[in-house]
Design an enzyme around this catalytic site. Sequence first.
Site, PDB file in Angstrom:
ATOM      1  N   ASP A  89       0.839  -1.208   0.000  1.00 22.67           N
ATOM      2  CA  ASP A  89       0.000   0.000   0.000  1.00 22.67           C
ATOM      3  C   ASP A  89       0.873   1.257   0.000  1.00 22.67           C
ATOM      4  O   ASP A  89       0.609   2.199   0.750  1.00 22.67           O
ATOM      5  CB  ASP A  89      -0.941  -0.003   1.211  1.00 22.67           C
ATOM      6  CG  ASP A  89      -2.104   0.977   1.050  1.00 22.67           C
ATOM      7  OD1 ASP A  89      -2.481   1.255  -0.112  1.00 22.67           O
ATOM      8  OD2 ASP A  89      -2.633   1.458   2.068  1.00 22.67           O
ATOM      9  N   LYS A  91       1.845   4.697  -1.118  1.00 21.35           N
ATOM     10  CA  LYS A  91       1.085   5.806  -1.707  1.00 21.35           C
ATOM     11  C   LYS A  91       1.484   7.087  -0.984  1.00 21.35           C
ATOM     12  O   LYS A  91       2.043   7.033   0.128  1.00 21.35           O
ATOM     13  CB  LYS A  91      -0.415   5.565  -1.583  1.00 21.35           C
ATOM     14  CG  LYS A  91      -0.899   5.415  -0.137  1.00 21.35           C
ATOM     15  CD  LYS A  91      -2.380   5.109  -0.086  1.00 21.35           C
ATOM     16  CE  LYS A  91      -2.851   4.939   1.361  1.00 21.35           C
ATOM     17  NZ  LYS A  91      -4.291   4.594   1.432  1.00 21.35           N
ATOM     18  N   ASN A  94       0.833   7.603   2.752  1.00 20.75           N
ATOM     19  CA  ASN A  94       1.623   6.817   3.696  1.00 20.75           C
ATOM     20  C   ASN A  94       3.080   7.269   3.734  1.00 20.75           C
ATOM     21  O   ASN A  94       3.944   6.525   4.207  1.00 20.75           O
ATOM     22  CB  ASN A  94       1.572   5.321   3.337  1.00 20.75           C
ATOM     23  CG  ASN A  94       0.260   4.686   3.758  1.00 20.75           C
ATOM     24  OD1 ASN A  94      -0.438   5.198   4.623  1.00 20.75           O
ATOM     25  ND2 ASN A  94      -0.083   3.567   3.148  1.00 20.75           N
TER      26      ASN A  94
END
Length: 247
Positions: A89, A91, A94
């Site tokens: 994840d 992105k 983050n």
Amino acid sequence: QATDAAQRRQRFQREMRAIAALNHPNICALYDMGLQGDLEFFVMECLEGETLATRLLKGPLPMAETLRHAAALADAVALAHRHGIVHRDIKPGNIMLTPSGIKHLDFGLAKLTVTTGRAAEGGLGDLPTRSTDITGEHTILGTLRYMAPEQLEGREADARTDIFALGVVLYEMATGQRAFPHQSDAAMISAILTQDPVPMVDRQPQTPRNFQFAVEVCLAKNPDDRWQSAHDLARALTWIRESGPGS
């Protein structure tokens, strides 16, 4: 509800184990974890700054800053991969920009073992999809806009899946625009599976050609055509940065 609570607890514990295993200046440090009554908690490094997602609302980063952060991010991802952790994840939401440098956050979807999956239904857009099974079986985890083709097709995620997502992030850092800007989920999925993004140099003329090439390799549809390790990508990005803007 009891099952959901147990799954959330397992998810929490898995995230903590993943983060605790990592020691890197560009990964947010985990200091402690525990249980207070029914409340599980963790103590992480206090960071000042803003997320990359917030920063990108103002436009692209300066190219020198992009190249510096790109190499640091790839090196951080390489460390996670050496520990057998696939993030799944990556992105801008983050990633934190702090006075001391860039920091990678949130290993809550980290894959510590091999999983399989199928595409989830619903409005995926920029929101993380939710797992119905903590092991990841029969689910797909991640954020649609940054998913690699193999994730969308329900195939196994590995280190090269993170490299694709990292390429999408680097594209945004350099251009201030999304690699796959489509509004509907269906159009976005189709673009990720079948279309190449607009060349970075068309959106940001100052993009070094070697950097554009490095990102294009990240974004190859076939995992075999991407960089095969984040370590090699980090080395290439460091060389591009040190070569100067004319490279």
